[in-house]
Motif scaffolding. Sequence first.
Motif, PDB file in Angstrom:
ATOM      1  N   LEU A   1       0.838  -1.193   0.000  1.00 37.25           N
ATOM      2  CA  LEU A   1       0.000   0.000   0.000  1.00 37.25           C
ATOM      3  C   LEU A   1       0.881   1.254   0.000  1.00 37.25           C
ATOM      4  O   LEU A   1       1.888   1.295   0.710  1.00 37.25           O
ATOM      5  N   PRO A   2       0.539   2.262  -0.784  1.00 40.32           N
ATOM      6  CA  PRO A   2       1.288   3.524  -0.726  1.00 40.32           C
ATOM      7  C   PRO A   2       1.257   4.106   0.684  1.00 40.32           C
ATOM      8  O   PRO A   2       0.326   3.844   1.462  1.00 40.32           O
ATOM      9  N   ASN A   3       2.259   4.896   1.004  1.00 34.57           N
ATOM     10  CA  ASN A   3       2.362   5.441   2.359  1.00 34.57           C
ATOM     11  C   ASN A   3       1.134   6.223   2.779  1.00 34.57           C
ATOM     12  O   ASN A   3       0.750   6.219   3.953  1.00 34.57           O
ATOM     13  N   ASN A   4       0.506   6.927   1.825  1.00 35.63           N
ATOM     14  CA  ASN A   4      -0.653   7.750   2.160  1.00 35.63           C
ATOM     15  C   ASN A   4      -1.979   7.081   1.802  1.00 35.63           C
ATOM     16  O   ASN A   4      -3.021   7.748   1.754  1.00 35.63           O
ATOM     17  N   HIS A   5      -1.966   5.778   1.549  1.00 34.14           N
ATOM     18  CA  HIS A   5      -3.199   5.062   1.223  1.00 34.14           C
ATOM     19  C   HIS A   5      -4.143   5.096   2.432  1.00 34.14           C
ATOM     20  O   HIS A   5      -3.713   4.947   3.584  1.00 34.14           O
ATOM     21  N   CYS A   6      -5.430   5.288   2.170  1.00 40.69           N
ATOM     22  CA  CYS A   6      -6.380   5.475   3.258  1.00 40.69           C
ATOM     23  C   CYS A   6      -6.419   4.273   4.209  1.00 40.69           C
ATOM     24  O   CYS A   6      -6.541   4.439   5.427  1.00 40.69           O
TER      25      CYS A   6
END
Length: 377
Positions: A184-189
């Motif tokens: 998951l991307p670092n800023n993924h919800c």
Amino acid sequence: MYLYAMADQLSGYVARLEVRREADDDGKEEWSDAGQINVDAAEAEVLAAASTPQSHYHAPGVLPGATPLPVPGNLAPTTAGRKRMLPRRAKLLLSPNAKRKADRRANFLFRHSCDGIDSNLLVLLHGAGDSHKPFHELSRRMQLPQTASLSIHASSCDNGFTTLPFNLGSSWFEEMDYGTGDALPNNHCRRVRSLSAAAGRLIEILHSLFAVDDEGLNEGWNPERIFLFGYSSGACLVMETCLRMVINAERPLGGGICVAGGVKCELPLDASKDSALVNEGCTSILLIVGSDDSAFPPPAARRALEIYHDACKSSIGTSMHGLDSSADPVTIYIKKGKGHTMVNSKEEMRSIMEFFSQRLVREMPSIDAAASASTRS
């Protein structure tokens, strides 16, 4: 490790820690100064006044100008009365469904200090899918003076963190989309939401470990005597939790050590926070980073430093946990040639020991007893 006193022209005696390094090729041990240790003002005054030469804590390689701490020869050894117990509320929170000790051990492992004086507490968090048992053993091998340890499994709090699929164990928060196998991307919800919930839960655990003055029980610790240690995802949770405590204007902890992990993005601010709250400081952080770590490389560590520093600066101003405005609450140690692995070198361990030596609180029971005996006489 040995504790000794060194004469200082400005402040009298200061307590310092000397660390023994492994024997060299000639079989000789090498000792080096690891830095000053925190002592209460009253203990410092007693230490400065003490002059009984009957017996001493002796460090073979004590530095020039240093005087070992005096220990009156007629005092009994330290007893188990200096041990502090894990609060019952913490046990119930960590393992609410436990019916026997074996159930609790699956969720957490607690160890008293090797010297029987539990002035500090070290809380250890493992990486994703790992177990708390190796970290319990690590705390034993470190033998930090006057420091009890609490190793927590991510299945604690009635599986209150994240359970991994395919029987891969537990983790602290969601880092991967297991449907696609992609990180998951670092800023993924999903990542931010689960990490925020994990930080809130760890803060709840820390609150359960705090000493309560009106209980009159020999259990719990003040926040400044609690230290966090985490690896990989555990390290990320450690730093995120310390960041959240800064934002929430909570009392700082003694320190946090993050190995191969740290803050990767800013947590959403709590809109309900009272802006009139006075922040007492921020927790000092040591980041251990490998130069070849692809999961948390040195640039990511520097970004983590910036995020944490900015939060401290905006929430605290110049207080910085008692430091001047030019001091930084985050220290980065980069180990050349190291990948995404746990601590595995003398240099890394020395940086950790130096960090502890500057922050661990030390009680001096023999000096306290001497002072009490002097008062009675």
